[in-house]
Write an enzyme that holds these catalytic residues in place. Structure first.
Site, PDB file in Angstrom:
ATOM      1  CG  HIS A 278      -6.659   0.380  -1.637  1.00  0.00           C
ATOM      2  ND1 HIS A 278      -6.866  -0.236  -0.422  1.00  0.00           N
ATOM      3  CD2 HIS A 278      -7.637  -0.104  -2.461  1.00  0.00           C
ATOM      4  CE1 HIS A 278      -7.906  -1.051  -0.500  1.00  0.00           C
ATOM      5  NE2 HIS A 278      -8.394  -0.990  -1.720  1.00  0.00           N
TER       6      HIS A 278
ATOM      7  CB  CYS B 243      -0.980  -0.024   1.172  1.00  0.00           C
ATOM      8  SG  CYS B 243      -0.247   0.119   2.817  1.00  0.00           S
TER       9      CYS B 243
ATOM     10  CG  HIS C 250      -4.587   0.146   3.880  1.00  0.00           C
ATOM     11  ND1 HIS C 250      -3.909  -0.875   3.246  1.00  0.00           N
ATOM     12  CD2 HIS C 250      -5.441   0.661   2.952  1.00  0.00           C
ATOM     13  CE1 HIS C 250      -4.343  -0.981   1.991  1.00  0.00           C
ATOM     14  NE2 HIS C 250      -5.271  -0.053   1.785  1.00  0.00           N
TER      15      HIS C 250
END
Length: 356
Positions: free
Chosen positions: A331, A271, A319
């Site tokens: 993402h 990510c 994240h």
């Protein structure tokens, strides 16, 4: 009588089973032991998980693996910094050692010349000189040269001390590097363990249940939105500036590429690796991890989000995605789920940063 009393008080001897009786007793003992073991095993065994419980535990393991991945990324970045610092210290020590050797050679040449001319007393040299004025002038020059040489000696001493200091700093940095490499290995093992546990749990599901899990994971991570939005012209994104537009354009180009923990492209990403690569393509250098990227720009409220902003999730900032407008982001979700478009509402929102 005494012999009789002694025999009367003697304990009777226990008789061991023999023959069929012995075999029967052994069989009963083994059966009892087996029953006890089976009971203990049943008491200690985990209850059978339902498919829903397996999916929940797998999701948690993936989340924990991602948190461990970010710690791994941070440890890797710190280890790389330590390696650079150590190399710089060693290079500087080598350069200074070369200069020290040159200064020592010069001092050695001067000492040799001084030794060769020191055999005659200065008064005798003056008496023997055919030109006393010239001698006195040369003597004054040698005195000045001696002063300069004393300065050179002090300079050599300073260089030796500087090199010793550099070497001590290099030793300290080497210890730091060793510690950071140990952290790196620890976090790497944590990621691998979490992912291995997730795979083992998924293996307990039937093929149909695993397929159902993947479909539900795709849906919760915006899997359908990837296909719907791939046809959207990238130029239609209303980014606040050219750099943000470039970062968003890069993220669109990464759609469908696999998630690989620790990866920064160009063929795979995690990510924070994706957001770092997208903004690097736009000419902006971001730090490597989610928990450092959140401090790499100006914080913005959720209501103020614009394309190109970094959006962060979970309380531990584990994240990150790249906002593209309309409540959506691009993402890299997790292992097995490629780079995709997803709603930012699918995870607990933790904050946002505007890089440029």
């Amino acid at each position: 009588m005494a012999a009789h009393r002694t025999a009367a008080h003697r304990k009777p001897k226990q008789r061991l089973f023999t023959g069929p009786a012995a075999r029967t007793a052994a069989t009963l003992a083994l059966a009892g032991a087996a029953s006890a073991t089976a009971f203990e095993g049943a008491a200690q065994a985990d209850p059978q998980l339902t498919p829903a419980q397996v999916r929940s535990k797998v999701d948690r393991l993936y989340h924990d693996a991602e948190a461990a991945t970010e710690r791994y990324n941070g440890a890797k970045e710190k280890a790389a910094d330590s390696e650079k610092s150590l190399d710089a210290l060693r290079d500087e020590a080598a350069r200074r050692t070369e200069r020290l050797n040159a200064a020592r050679d010069a001092l050695g040449s001067f000492a040799t010349a001084q030794y060769r001319s020191a055999g005659i007393d200065p008064a005798v040299r003056l008496a023997l000189s055919s030109d006393p004025d010239e001698y006195l002038e040369r003597a004054s020059f040698e005195d000045r040269a001696g002063d300069r040489q004393a300065g050179a000696v002090n300079g050599v001493r300073r260089q030796i001390n500087d090199i010793a200091q550099l070497r001590a700093e290099a030793e300290d940095e080497l210890s730091v590097l060793a510690s950071r490499r140990a952290d790196l290995e620890k976090h790497k093992n944590a990621v691998r363990t979490k992912l291995s546990d997730a795979r083992k749990l998924l293996a307990t599901l039937t093929a149909a249940q695993r397929a159902d899990y993947e479909r539900s994971a795709d849906a919760s991570h915006g899997g359908g939105a990837v296909r719907a939005d791939r046809s959207t012209p990238r130029g239609s994104v209303n980014a606040p500036n050219a750099r943000a537009a470039q970062a968003v354009d890069f993220a669109y180009g990464a759609l469908g590429k696999p998630y690989v923990w620790g990866a920064t492209g160009p063929s795979a990403y995690d990510c924070s690796g994706l957001t770092q690569a997208a903004w690097r393509d736009a000419g902006v250098s971001l730090p490597r991890t989610t928990y450092t990227q959140i401090n790499a720009g100006r914080r913005v409220d959720r209501s103020e989000l614009a394309p190109g902003d970094l959006v962060f999730f979970y309380s531990g900032i584990t994240h990150v995605g790249l906002y593209i407008g309309g409540g959506q982001m691009i993402h890299a979700p997790r292992p097995g789920a490629p780079v995709r478009i997803a709603p930012i509402s699918e995870m607990p929102f933790a904050g946002a940063t505007r890089v440029a």
